[in-house]
Design an enzyme around this catalytic site. Structure first.
Site, PDB file in Angstrom:
ATOM      1  N   ASP A 227     -72.351 -28.802 -98.771  1.00  0.00           N
ATOM      2  CA  ASP A 227     -71.567 -29.456 -99.942  1.00  0.00           C
ATOM      3  C   ASP A 227     -70.030 -29.280 -99.628  1.00  0.00           C
ATOM      4  O   ASP A 227     -69.578 -29.356 -98.764  1.00  0.00           O
ATOM      5  CB  ASP A 227     -71.821 -28.449-101.350  1.00  0.00           C
ATOM      6  N   HIS A 250     -68.866 -31.907 -97.848  1.00  0.00           N
ATOM      7  CA  HIS A 250     -68.655 -33.049 -98.837  1.00  0.00           C
ATOM      8  C   HIS A 250     -67.250 -33.072 -98.966  1.00  0.00           C
ATOM      9  O   HIS A 250     -66.722 -33.992 -99.964  1.00  0.00           O
ATOM     10  CB  HIS A 250     -69.300 -32.943-100.143  1.00  0.00           C
TER      11      HIS A 250
END
Length: 404
Positions: A227, A250
């Site tokens: 993430d 991310h």
């Protein structure tokens, strides 16, 4: 004459070394060490040592002199463990992690937000070169946050709340159940020389999430997760992120903002000298549609290199929703400066702001992002944004909703 000067310099250096060593010896002599082994901790995978850790912490925290909690080499299995303050002795209290901490794999062992928590402490040093293994692979299958907006997040490996004057350095975090680190309601926190790793497909394993905190500095760390490498949540002010290598993951994100009612503003963010490798986003600001009013302002993204990043520069004010109601998070005073590298998507700059509260005073200075695909060149898209361009612009400025 030269040899005499060299001898004098050598003598000065030797004297300085002796003084430093004496200072370290005095420092160690004045510090009382509380070893978790002396309080019943047992290395291995079959014994939960969390109560021994808590007893050792309580002894160190309640000691009137300078104290150090020692976790020596070895593997220790612990369930939810809270290091609670305030402490009696002179700040800071030191936690020296030399071994490896391993989480109990039963999710019911973590009723709160963290696996290892530091709570209400003024003056903390957490260091030692050890490893914190969340064993997230045993619980990731229970994470339904992609399909359930009201999901219950897995515990953070390190949860820091109401902590002031903290230094966290030379720690390795792997395979967290949820966030690797969550810092909230804290002030004057410095984090550096950290290594944070989990698989690219591990859900919600942000390297670090910062919220409701003031003056947090993150630097010289390697973050590879499933993430965001670093995410900035509501109420974050005066946060600096410097010399971070991020990827996979991310990217570095502001948000998501606007999910909860009456969120606090985000103000004063600097992200500089960072490298992003193969991330799904580069520098991202994301807010939920239909959000309540708040602000995100005063942000500088500078001297950033990206390699094969999918969305290098992106503002998404309709994140996680197809709602027709626009976001009411006001984004303003944002500078992107000296950002270069490669994009694996043709839209390298994507500024999609709210129709209700357009982004204001956004500046792009010396942007050089090249598309790695076919002969098509990188492009920009934007909506509801007042943006100024300076210096090199590749991709070229977008026209829709923009003003140079």
């Amino acid at each position: 004459m030269a040899s005499k000067s060299s001898a004098i310099m050598a003598l000065i250096l030797f004297s300085s070394l002796i003084i430093s060593c004496k200072a370290a010896i005095i420092e160690n002599a004045l510090t009382t060490t509380f070893n978790v082994l002396s309080f019943g901790a047992k290395p291995g995978t079959q014994h939960d040592s969390n109560m021994a850790f808590i007893r050792a912490w309580n002894a160190a925290c309640n000691f009137n002199g300078k104290a150090r909690l020692l976790i020596p080499e070895g593997l220790y299995t612990i369930s939810e463990t809270i290091f609670q303050g305030p402490c009696k002795g002179p700040a800071p209290i030191t936690v020296l992690l030399q071994g490896t901490l391993q989480a109990v794999s039963d999710p019911s062992a973590y009723p709160d937000k963290g696996w290892i928590s530091f709570d209400t402490i003024n003056g903390l040093i957490f260091t030692g070169g050890g490893t914190i293994d969340g064993r997230g692979q045993s619980v990731w299958k229970y994470n339904d946050c992609k399909t359930n907006p009201n999901c219950v997040h897995m515990p953070a490996s390190i949860y820091i709340t109401k902590v002031t004057n903290a230094k966290i350095k030379y720690i390795n975090l792997v395979n967290s159940m949820g966030f690797h680190m969550h810092i909230t309601q804290s002030h004057l926190v410095r984090l550096h020389s950290l290594t944070i790793t989990s698989p690219v497909d591990s859900p919600n394993t942000d390297g670090m999430h910062i919220s409701k905190s003031n003056t947090v500095k993150v630097s010289r760390s390697l973050i590879k997760t499933g993430d965001d490498c670093v995410s900035i949540g509501q109420g974050s002010t005066n946060v600096t992120i410097n010399k971070i290598t991020c990827g996979p993951g991310h990217g570095i994100s502001v948000g998501s903002l606007g999910k909860l009612p009456e969120e606090m503003d985000v103000q004063g963010l600097i992200v500089k000298n960072c490298t992003l490798l193969g991330t799904t986003n580069g520098i991202r600001i994301k807010t939920f549609a239909a959000s309540g009013p708040s602000r995100a302002s005063g942000m500088l993204f500078k001297d950033i290199v990206m390699y094969n990043v999918k969305n290098p520069i992106i503002i998404d004010q309709n994140y996680g929703s197809n709602s027709a109601q626009p976001s009411l998070v006001k984004i303003s005073d944002v500078v992107y400066q000296n950002i270069r590298g490669t994009s694996i998507s043709p839209v390298a700059v994507n500024l999609m702001c709210s129709s209700k509260v357009p982004c204001e005073n956004v500046h792009l200075k010396n942007i050089n992002l090249q598309y790695t695909g076919n002969d098509e060149k990188a492009s920009s898209t934007c909506a509801n944004v007042h943006v100024g361009y300076f210096g090199l612009q590749s991709p070229p400025p977008c026209l829709l909703g923009a003003s140079a």
